[in-house]
Design a protein around this motif. Structure first.
Motif, PDB file in Angstrom:
ATOM      1  N   THR A 145       0.775  -0.822   0.113  1.00  0.00           N
ATOM      2  CA  THR A 145       0.331  -0.214  -0.142  1.00  0.00           C
ATOM      3  C   THR A 145       1.046   1.538   0.370  1.00  0.00           C
ATOM      4  O   THR A 145       2.377   0.753   0.120  1.00  0.00           O
ATOM      5  CB  THR A 145      -0.629   0.019   1.497  1.00  0.00           C
ATOM      6  OG1 THR A 145      -0.236   0.087   2.434  1.00  0.00           O
ATOM      7  CG2 THR A 145      -1.719  -0.624   1.289  1.00  0.00           C
ATOM      8  N   HIS A 157       2.887   2.184   5.779  1.00  0.00           N
ATOM      9  CA  HIS A 157       2.363   2.495   4.926  1.00  0.00           C
ATOM     10  C   HIS A 157       0.658   2.183   5.289  1.00  0.00           C
ATOM     11  O   HIS A 157       0.492   2.077   6.179  1.00  0.00           O
ATOM     12  CB  HIS A 157       2.376   0.627   4.624  1.00  0.00           C
ATOM     13  CG  HIS A 157       3.688   0.525   3.948  1.00  0.00           C
ATOM     14  ND1 HIS A 157       4.506   0.081   4.562  1.00  0.00           N
ATOM     15  CD2 HIS A 157       4.424   0.422   2.694  1.00  0.00           C
ATOM     16  CE1 HIS A 157       5.634  -0.067   3.764  1.00  0.00           C
ATOM     17  NE2 HIS A 157       5.517   0.020   2.760  1.00  0.00           N
ATOM     18  N   GLN A 159      -3.931   3.131   2.980  1.00  0.00           N
ATOM     19  CA  GLN A 159      -4.322   3.680   2.386  1.00  0.00           C
ATOM     20  C   GLN A 159      -4.621   4.642   2.079  1.00  0.00           C
ATOM     21  O   GLN A 159      -5.583   4.803   3.367  1.00  0.00           O
ATOM     22  CB  GLN A 159      -5.959   2.228   2.300  1.00  0.00           C
ATOM     23  CG  GLN A 159      -5.433   0.716   2.170  1.00  0.00           C
ATOM     24  CD  GLN A 159      -5.002   1.405   0.676  1.00  0.00           C
ATOM     25  OE1 GLN A 159      -5.186   1.661  -0.480  1.00  0.00           O
ATOM     26  NE2 GLN A 159      -5.267  -0.732  -0.449  1.00  0.00           N
ATOM     27  N   LEU A 161      -7.603   7.416   2.022  1.00  0.00           N
ATOM     28  CA  LEU A 161      -9.607   7.756   2.508  1.00  0.00           C
ATOM     29  C   LEU A 161      -9.395   8.867   1.526  1.00  0.00           C
ATOM     30  O   LEU A 161     -10.687   8.497   0.520  1.00  0.00           O
ATOM     31  CB  LEU A 161      -9.778   6.863   3.970  1.00  0.00           C
ATOM     32  CG  LEU A 161      -9.852   5.472   4.364  1.00  0.00           C
ATOM     33  CD1 LEU A 161     -10.028   6.203   5.980  1.00  0.00           C
ATOM     34  CD2 LEU A 161      -9.706   5.010   3.898  1.00  0.00           C
ATOM     35  N   ILE A 216      -5.737   8.234   6.261  1.00  0.00           N
ATOM     36  CA  ILE A 216      -5.033   7.600   5.756  1.00  0.00           C
ATOM     37  C   ILE A 216      -5.150   6.104   6.908  1.00  0.00           C
ATOM     38  O   ILE A 216      -5.337   6.737   8.496  1.00  0.00           O
ATOM     39  CB  ILE A 216      -3.903   7.958   6.354  1.00  0.00           C
ATOM     40  CG1 ILE A 216      -2.978   8.762   5.839  1.00  0.00           C
ATOM     41  CG2 ILE A 216      -2.930   6.221   5.950  1.00  0.00           C
ATOM     42  CD1 ILE A 216      -1.637   9.783   5.698  1.00  0.00           C
ATOM     43  N   GLU A 217      -6.001   4.535   6.464  1.00  0.00           N
ATOM     44  CA  GLU A 217      -6.210   3.693   7.169  1.00  0.00           C
ATOM     45  C   GLU A 217      -4.962   3.202   6.948  1.00  0.00           C
ATOM     46  O   GLU A 217      -4.107   2.007   6.032  1.00  0.00           O
ATOM     47  CB  GLU A 217      -7.110   3.185   6.422  1.00  0.00           C
ATOM     48  CG  GLU A 217      -7.699   1.839   7.185  1.00  0.00           C
ATOM     49  CD  GLU A 217      -8.818   0.850   6.789  1.00  0.00           C
ATOM     50  OE1 GLU A 217      -9.380  -0.105   7.396  1.00  0.00           O
ATOM     51  OE2 GLU A 217      -8.993   1.470   5.733  1.00  0.00           O
ATOM     52  N   ASP A 219      -2.127   0.509   8.093  1.00  0.00           N
ATOM     53  CA  ASP A 219      -1.936  -1.229   7.932  1.00  0.00           C
ATOM     54  C   ASP A 219      -1.920  -1.963   9.376  1.00  0.00           C
ATOM     55  O   ASP A 219      -2.158  -2.691   9.202  1.00  0.00           O
ATOM     56  CB  ASP A 219      -0.647  -1.466   6.881  1.00  0.00           C
ATOM     57  CG  ASP A 219      -0.622  -1.972   5.463  1.00  0.00           C
ATOM     58  OD1 ASP A 219      -1.636  -1.027   5.290  1.00  0.00           O
ATOM     59  OD2 ASP A 219       0.140  -1.862   4.803  1.00  0.00           O
TER      60      ASP A 219
END
Length: 513
Positions: A145, A157, A159, A161, A216-217, A219
């Motif tokens: 990611t 790291h 995702q 959003l 940010i989501e 990891d």
């Protein structure tokens, strides 16, 4: 060599030092963390009194308050925790996927079940480090990611959003498509914050992000919002992040003033007169000297012949037989790997963010060798300095590999016959104690190239000094495994022709924040 092969080599090199943002689709277990080998069947608790306990950390999760968010990290996703700084300094959590979060850990007690023993409740103030067992299965199947590196040195790291991010340029407003974006760089010295977006087709676009907070989501768990000014770079494509592996060995050196030169009344004449130096900017500097593993990746990527290791085995020993021009080309190569402007032109002059020659190190964007003043300030411990004569201690043997202790036995360094027969040699980096900033081997092991030409000191105060006046020699600092202990102090100076390749000369890199 293909870029992917180069990336893999860099990651392998950095893994040896436990500081890598892994870029492979399947993440193998980290074998070491916080300079400690991880076990496969037990957790390790290192206490401040020197005790080492093995067993199981029972806490289900740990909370950390960072400068950008408060987050909870599940224990099974943690590789290590560093509480060495205590209440007055930054602590950190290293996640199983080798992400780093720094701040203050909130938990008051560590619940620890001893191997074949009772469960203990240990106050966090008594704990130095926690090294969790290898758990590659918990995060090994996670796909790559985006990788976010913050200005405070944290990296992770996750995702992104946040949707509909707009880059406002002087000619248009451009919606960012992450699928075609290679990296985003945010230049911290400008207001508003200048953003450089590098696209997968090679294009670069300059502008201003029309958003302040990016969600940010992670990891490693938790959803956080990070203010854009705290972000240094975002990498969207694996294989373009690998050079960060080296950067994760960096320590932050905060701006400040110090007295440069020999402040103890001894030393050589070129260490005097002492004079006040002020650095008006923060910078990163390598915790370790650049190793053979790291330098060999550069050689393979650029088609160079690898340097001799004198038969001692390269690996994580400092790379040697590196001339000054090789060292700056290594720096430029790392910069290009990350899409940064090069720090040097072909003549060895500093370049600013517009590619123009500058004599101000605070204006240089890319990776570079430290200036002599930066080197000494960092070796002294920066604004955390305790005034040690050597880098981290008043006892050379605590922190310095020198001629009396780098061989098969401890010897009288003045006994030349024993010195020759004792086979003094370069040691693996990080084996001695670090200094106040967590920097290793700044006293001894190998001497280190600096950016400056060599010149005599003057007593006048200096601000952001860098000697660009052309002469026949460049500065080298720190002494080596062949040096007398007195030649490995933080004030000791030397010099060498920049085309010289010495078996006692290496380098470490830095970067203006």
């Amino acid at each position: 060599m293909k870029e992917k092969d180069t990336a893999s080599n860099l990651v392998s090199a950095a893994n040896s030092l436990d500081a890598v943002a892994n870029v492979e689709p399947v993440r193998p277990a980290m074998e070491t963390v916080l300079d400690t080998e991880r076990q496969k069947d037990a957790d390790i608790l290192l206490l401040r009194n020197g005790d080492k306990l093995t067993g199981t950390v029972v806490n289900e999760k740990f909370s950390i308050t960072t400068s950008y968010a408060h987050l909870d990290v599940v224990t099974k996703h943690i590789a290590g925790m560093n509480l060495e700084g205590g209440a007055n300094n930054i602590e950190s959590i290293i996640a199983e996927n080798n992400n780093r979060f720094s701040g203050f850990i909130d938990d008051s007690f560590i619940s620890f079940k001893l191997t074949n023993g009772p469960q203990l409740e240990i106050r966090r103030e008594k704990v130095l480090k926690i090294v969790l067992r290898q758990r590659s299965q918990d995060m090994g199947e996670m796909k790559w990611t985006p990788f976010i590196w913050l200005k405070n040195g944290d990296y992770f790291h996750g995702q992104i959003l946040t949707k509909d991010i707009i880059l406002s340029t002087i000619y248009a407003k451009i919606p960012l498509d992450f699928a075609t974006t290679e990296s985003i760089t945010l230049i911290g010295e400008s207001n508003p914050l200048l953003t450089i977006v590098k696209m997968t087709n090679g294009d670069s676009v300059h502008g201003i992000l029309e958003i302040e907070d990016i969600q940010i989501e992670l990891d490693a768990g938790s959803v956080i919002e990070v203010y854009q000014d705290r972000i240094d770079r975002i990498f969207f494509k694996e294989g373009h992040v690998s050079a960060v592996a080296t950067k994760n060995h960096f320590a932050l050196v905060e701006k400040g003033s110090f007295t440069m030169g020999n402040t103890w009344g001894d030393g050589k004449s070129d260490e005097k007169p002492t004079h006040k130096v002020t650095l008006t900017y923060d910078f990163y500097i390598g915790k370790y000297e650049v190793t053979f593993n790291e330098y060999n990746a550069f050689c393979e990527a650029t088609g160079r012949s690898k340097n001799s290791d004198d038969g001692w085995g390269g690996g994580i020993r400092p790379a040697t037989y590196v001339e000054w021009f090789d060292a700056i080309e290594y720096c430029n190569w790392l910069s290009e790997m990350e899409g940064l402007l090069k720090a040097y032109d072909s003549e060895g002059n500093f370049l600013d963010k517009d590619g123009r020659v500058t004599t101000d190190p605070s204006k240089v964007v890319g990776y570079r060798l430290p200036t002599e003043a930066e080197w000494e300030y960092a070796a002294r411990g920066g604004n955390k300095s305790r005034g040690y004569k050597y880098s981290g201690s008043d006892n050379a043997d605590d922190v310095s590999w020198c001629r009396r202790n780098s061989g098969d036995e401890y010897l009288d360094e003045n006994d030349i016959d024993k010195f020759i027969g004792n086979k003094c040699k370069i040691q693996k980096v990080g084996k001695k104690a670090p200094n106040e900033l967590g920097l290793y081997d700044m006293s001894g092991n190998v001497e280190e190239w600096c950016s400056d030409f060599h010149s005599s000191y003057s007593c006048s105060p200096k601000t952001n000094p860098y000697n660009s006046t052309n002469s026949s020699n460049r500065v080298i600092r720190g002494g080596s495994y062949q040096s007398h202990a007195s030649e490995t102090t933080v004030a000791s100076r030397s010099y060498c022709n920049p085309t010289h390749r010495g078996g006692f000369i290496g380098f470490r890199i830095c970067k203006t924040l």
